[in-house]
Design a protein around this motif. Structure first.
Motif, PDB file in Angstrom:
ATOM      1  N   SER A  40       1.079  -1.291  -0.186  1.00 45.30           N
ATOM      2  CA  SER A  40       0.289  -0.240   0.161  1.00 45.30           C
ATOM      3  C   SER A  40       1.241   1.489  -0.226  1.00 45.30           C
ATOM      4  O   SER A  40       1.901   1.633   0.873  1.00 45.30           O
ATOM      5  CB  SER A  40      -0.869   0.295   0.867  1.00 45.30           C
ATOM      6  N   ALA A  41       0.517   2.126  -0.705  1.00 45.66           N
ATOM      7  CA  ALA A  41       1.594   3.482  -0.807  1.00 45.66           C
ATOM      8  C   ALA A  41       1.069   3.676   0.457  1.00 45.66           C
ATOM      9  O   ALA A  41       1.739   4.986   0.906  1.00 45.66           O
ATOM     10  CB  ALA A  41       0.727   3.639  -2.235  1.00 45.66           C
ATOM     11  N   VAL A  42      -0.104   4.034   1.009  1.00 48.15           N
ATOM     12  CA  VAL A  42       0.343   4.545   2.434  1.00 48.15           C
ATOM     13  C   VAL A  42       1.069   4.261   3.791  1.00 48.15           C
ATOM     14  O   VAL A  42       1.495   5.310   4.195  1.00 48.15           O
ATOM     15  CB  VAL A  42      -1.129   4.645   3.145  1.00 48.15           C
ATOM     16  N   GLU A  43       1.593   2.973   3.262  1.00 49.12           N
ATOM     17  CA  GLU A  43       2.963   2.799   3.975  1.00 49.12           C
ATOM     18  C   GLU A  43       3.654   3.446   3.829  1.00 49.12           C
ATOM     19  O   GLU A  43       4.522   4.127   4.496  1.00 49.12           O
ATOM     20  CB  GLU A  43       3.228   1.822   3.570  1.00 49.12           C
ATOM     21  N   TYR A  44       4.431   4.434   2.662  1.00 46.70           N
ATOM     22  CA  TYR A  44       5.202   5.970   2.854  1.00 46.70           C
ATOM     23  C   TYR A  44       4.974   6.479   3.262  1.00 46.70           C
ATOM     24  O   TYR A  44       6.130   7.197   3.205  1.00 46.70           O
ATOM     25  CB  TYR A  44       5.875   5.223   1.363  1.00 46.70           C
ATOM     26  N   LEU A  45       3.474   6.640   3.249  1.00 47.94           N
ATOM     27  CA  LEU A  45       3.299   8.396   3.945  1.00 47.94           C
ATOM     28  C   LEU A  45       3.687   7.967   5.857  1.00 47.94           C
ATOM     29  O   LEU A  45       4.456   8.601   6.755  1.00 47.94           O
ATOM     30  CB  LEU A  45       1.837   8.300   4.256  1.00 47.94           C
ATOM     31  N   ARG A  46       3.463   6.480   6.638  1.00 46.35           N
ATOM     32  CA  ARG A  46       3.868   6.419   7.296  1.00 46.35           C
ATOM     33  C   ARG A  46       5.502   5.966   7.923  1.00 46.35           C
ATOM     34  O   ARG A  46       5.445   6.817   8.650  1.00 46.35           O
ATOM     35  CB  ARG A  46       2.815   4.988   8.122  1.00 46.35           C
TER      36      ARG A  46
END
Length: 369
Positions: A40-46
């Motif tokens: 998930s690309a959201v993991e790079y935000l995290r």
């Protein structure tokens, strides 16, 4: 500021506003990825937030540029030229390469927020979502009034220079090129009827002659020519002798005034050859790599704005660099220790090429060694 008889450009390396950056905007592509370790690309935000603190969400389109916007307002460059390291598409059929970048077309305003004039698209990510993804990227940029170089609907459009009016009868021509040693698949090359990139098959005299022909066809008296080249690996300071020979030949035989090299994730050496600057690797400018482990010794979080000033003959008169740091997906002025590290590192790499880096406080300058 530049005198009326001078021309200042803004150049930078990879602008990767897809994946995690895209997820921070109000609208974004579906976050699912096809990577081995992150789904998930959201993991790079995290990861970025774990490294440097909370990111306000949603961010607006100007947010990522941070302190760079004030620098651009002060410099008033005649052209703003970047290497765009992402597609702009919602297409969901990835090219099977493992790492695929995309930004939602609703976020093309991120480029408009910095008043970008031209994007080089001859990269190893512009067909990450196939020909349909490239075509949607071209449509999104055209809709935003942003010129492109290095990719197109066919080989003619991919190899044609982008033309930027610069006042006083001067135009800036940007020729976009992508070399296979940057990871561009051979089958991404545009041909007579197929969309793709302006693929640089090799660094031979034949390739120089082909570029010279393109430049000669488009160029008028007083034009400034920028060759924007995606070449070489992501990490390491070595400049291959073939790259240096090719850059010199572009200046000697193809009428190029600036060689704008990129692909490296960190800044590399700068040479001034016959009064014309060669940037062997500009480093990343924007990305979602905060918190990713590995290659820390290269300080990929530190980046540079390149502000060469030319006279109206295309000869370099001065060259300023503005050190920045990527933090919470946003560019901020580098701290004094970070500027000192960039100064020492870049000076070390430039000395063998006959240039040195001089400390000017919040900025650096490129001068003869």
């Amino acid at each position: 500021m530049h005198e009326p008889h001078e021309l200042t450009l803004f150049l930078c390396g990879d602008v990767m506003t897809g994946r995690g950056v895209d997820q921070a905007f109000a609208r974004s592509c579906p976050p699912h990825l096809h990577e081995s370790y992150v789904t998930s690309a959201v993991e790079y935000l995290r990861l970025a937030e774990r490294a440097n603190g909370p990111i306000p969400r949603p961010i607006d389109h100007a947010y990522v540029w941070g302190d760079a916007l004030d620098v651009l307002d002060q410099a008033r460059p005649a052209a703003r030229i970047i290497n765009l390291e992402t597609t702009i598409t919602t297409h969901d059929d990835p090219y099977p390469k493992g790492i695929n970048y995309r930004m939602h077309p609703a976020n093309v305003g991120v480029l408009a927020a910095a008043r970008i004039d031209c994007c080089n698209l001859a990269t190893n990510h512009v067909l990450d979502w196939g020909e349909d993804g490239l075509l949607e990227t071209l449509e999104a940029l055209a809709g935003a009034g942003i010129r492109v170089a290095g990719a197109g609907r066919d080989v003619a459009s991919a190899t044609s220079p982008a033309i930027i009016p610069a006042g006083a009868g001067t135009r800036i021509l940007v020729v976009g090129l992508g070399a296979q040693d940057s990871g561009i698949p051979r089958d991404w090359a545009a041909d007579r009827s197929t969309p793709g990139v302006a693929l640089l098959a090799d660094f031979s005299d034949r390739s120089v002659a082909a570029i010279a022909e393109v430049v000669d066809t488009a160029k008028r008296a007083g034009d400034v020519v920028v060759a924007s080249i995606h070449w070489g690996p992501n990490w390491g300071y070595e400049v291959p002798p073939l790259h240096r020979r090719f850059a010199h030949a572009l200046i000697d035989h193809a009428g190029v005034h600036i060689v704008h090299g990129h692909s490296s994730h960190h800044p590399k050496a700068i040479e001034v050859y016959r009064g014309r600057p060669i940037l062997y690797g500009c480093g990343d400018f924007l990305n979602d790599y905060e918190g990713i482990r590995g290659y820390e010794e290269f300080r990929g979080d530190l980046t540079l704005m390149y502000l060469p000033t030319l006279d109206r003959t295309g000869r370099l008169t001065r060259f300023e660099l503005v050190p920045l740091r990527i933090r919470r997906l946003r560019l901020e002025h580098a701290s004094a220790p970070d500027r000192e590290w960039l100064h020492a590192t870049l000076d070390r790499e430039c000395r063998p090429f006959g240039t040195r880096i001089v400390d000017r406080g919040s900025r650096l300058a490129v001068e003869p060694a």
